[in-house]
Enzyme design. Structure first.
Site, PDB file in Angstrom:
ATOM      1  N   CYS A 143     -28.162  18.269  -1.947  1.00  0.00           N
ATOM      2  CA  CYS A 143     -27.278  19.250  -1.331  1.00  0.00           C
ATOM      3  C   CYS A 143     -28.104  20.354  -0.660  1.00  0.00           C
ATOM      4  O   CYS A 143     -28.798  20.077   0.290  1.00  0.00           O
ATOM      5  CB  CYS A 143     -26.282  19.788  -2.364  1.00  0.00           C
ATOM      6  N   HIS A 150     -24.025  14.753  -5.067  1.00  0.00           N
ATOM      7  CA  HIS A 150     -24.625  15.267  -6.301  1.00  0.00           C
ATOM      8  C   HIS A 150     -24.694  14.205  -7.400  1.00  0.00           C
ATOM      9  O   HIS A 150     -23.800  14.144  -8.256  1.00  0.00           O
ATOM     10  CB  HIS A 150     -23.784  16.428  -6.831  1.00  0.00           C
ATOM     11  N   GLU A 199     -26.446  14.226  -9.985  1.00  0.00           N
ATOM     12  CA  GLU A 199     -26.581  14.852 -11.312  1.00  0.00           C
ATOM     13  C   GLU A 199     -25.211  15.225 -11.900  1.00  0.00           C
ATOM     14  O   GLU A 199     -25.114  15.488 -13.090  1.00  0.00           O
ATOM     15  CB  GLU A 199     -27.506  16.086 -11.225  1.00  0.00           C
TER      16      GLU A 199
END
Lengths: 77, 222
Positions: B86, B194, B196
């Site tokens: 990002c 994302h 994660e």
């Protein structure tokens, strides 16, 4: 002394914000606006003796992303 | 295996990214942006999502010129692994480690949603845990994720297998539907989604977990 740096998207790079502004102008009844490009103006207060070459270096290193943007420098006494 | 995760003023995914690495078995050291050198013994650097320096000037522009980023560029040029997610992707483009630039989403709105991605290349430490062509769901959350690249660059990235991930349905106007890009040596990855945020059951899915698992595995055995 001062310098004005104008930063604009390069020709051919799509400008979604400019396009939105163009659309809004049309909504307000301003016909005939065929294109809008949005950029920025950066004013620098400079110590005397700062050269245009110094400002060019500032543009290359930070003020513009030359992948997508072009810049022009206006030195103001 | 040790990962370094950078923190800038305005980073807000730094701890999430650290958690992603930890779940995959890595040790993590957080690195503040004013540091001028990296901790010894890092195998990978993570540049997290967020709004570093308030997105002033251009997203990622100020962070890319911070003291620590000079060390990150050195690390990458020496063959180190770096992943930017990002805002981290924006930072990597601003440093020049990855080609192209991220611009305002074509629809001008901030997008925050689950996003289907296609794994385009499994030829990297980050993506070898997936099948080529696999469809995975990973959250996106960005205002400036519109990957800008001319046709020649898109063709080059595709031709060299450097598009790691693409969007199944392009949400932001990105050139070539590109969601994630690899460097020429395939060791630097930038991506807007994302992974994660998709590593634990509580996240709703774990489609991002193989990225961290394969990365840690590759770097442990390297």
């Amino acid at each position: 002394m001062k310098a004005k740096v104008h930063v604009m998207l390069k020709t051919g790079v799509l400008d979604p914000q400019g396009e939105a502004v163009r659309h809004a102008l049309g909504t307000l009844g301003f016909d005939g606006v065929e294109g809008v490009r949005q950029g920025k103006v950066i004013e620098l207060d400079l110590a005397d003796g700062t050269s245009e070459a110094d400002v060019t270096e500032m543009c290359e290193k930070l003020l513009a992303n030359t992948v997508i943007e072009r810049y022009s420098i206006e030195m103001v006494a | 295996m040790k990962a370094g995760v950078l923190t800038f003023p305005g980073s807000n995914c730094d701890r999430d990214l650290a958690q992603g690495f930890k779940l995959a078995g890595a040790d993590v050291e957080m690195v503040w942006h004013k540091e001028t050198s990296l901790p010894a013994g890092l195998d990978v650097i993570g540049i997290p999502g967020g709004f570093s320096f308030g997105d002033y000037l251009r997203c990622g522009a100020i962070a890319a010129r911070s003291p620590i980023c000079a060390a990150v560029v050195e690390f990458a040029k020496g063959g180190g692994h770096v992943i930017g997610i990002c805002n981290g992707f924006q930072v990597l483009c601003e440093t020049g480690l990855l080609p192209g630039a991220l611009m305002r989403n074509a629809g001008l709105t901030f997008l925050c949603r689950q996003q289907e991605l296609i794994v385009e290349s499994t030829d990297s430490a980050y993506t070898r845990g997936y099948e080529t062509g696999a469809r995975i769901t990973v959250p996106i959350a960005h205002h400036d994720g519109n990957y800008s690249a001319d046709e020649a660059l898109v063709a080059q990235l595709r031709g060299e297998g450097r598009v790691a991930f693409s969007y199944a349905d392009n949400p932001n106007g990105s050139a070539g539907d590109i969601a994630g890009v690899l460097s020429e040596n395939r060791r630097v990855l930038g991506m807007m989604p994302h992974p994660e945020r998709a590593t634990e059951a509580a996240h709703g899915n774990r489609d991002g977990a193989p990225l961290f698992a394969s990365l840690v595995d590759a770097l442990v055995t390297a």
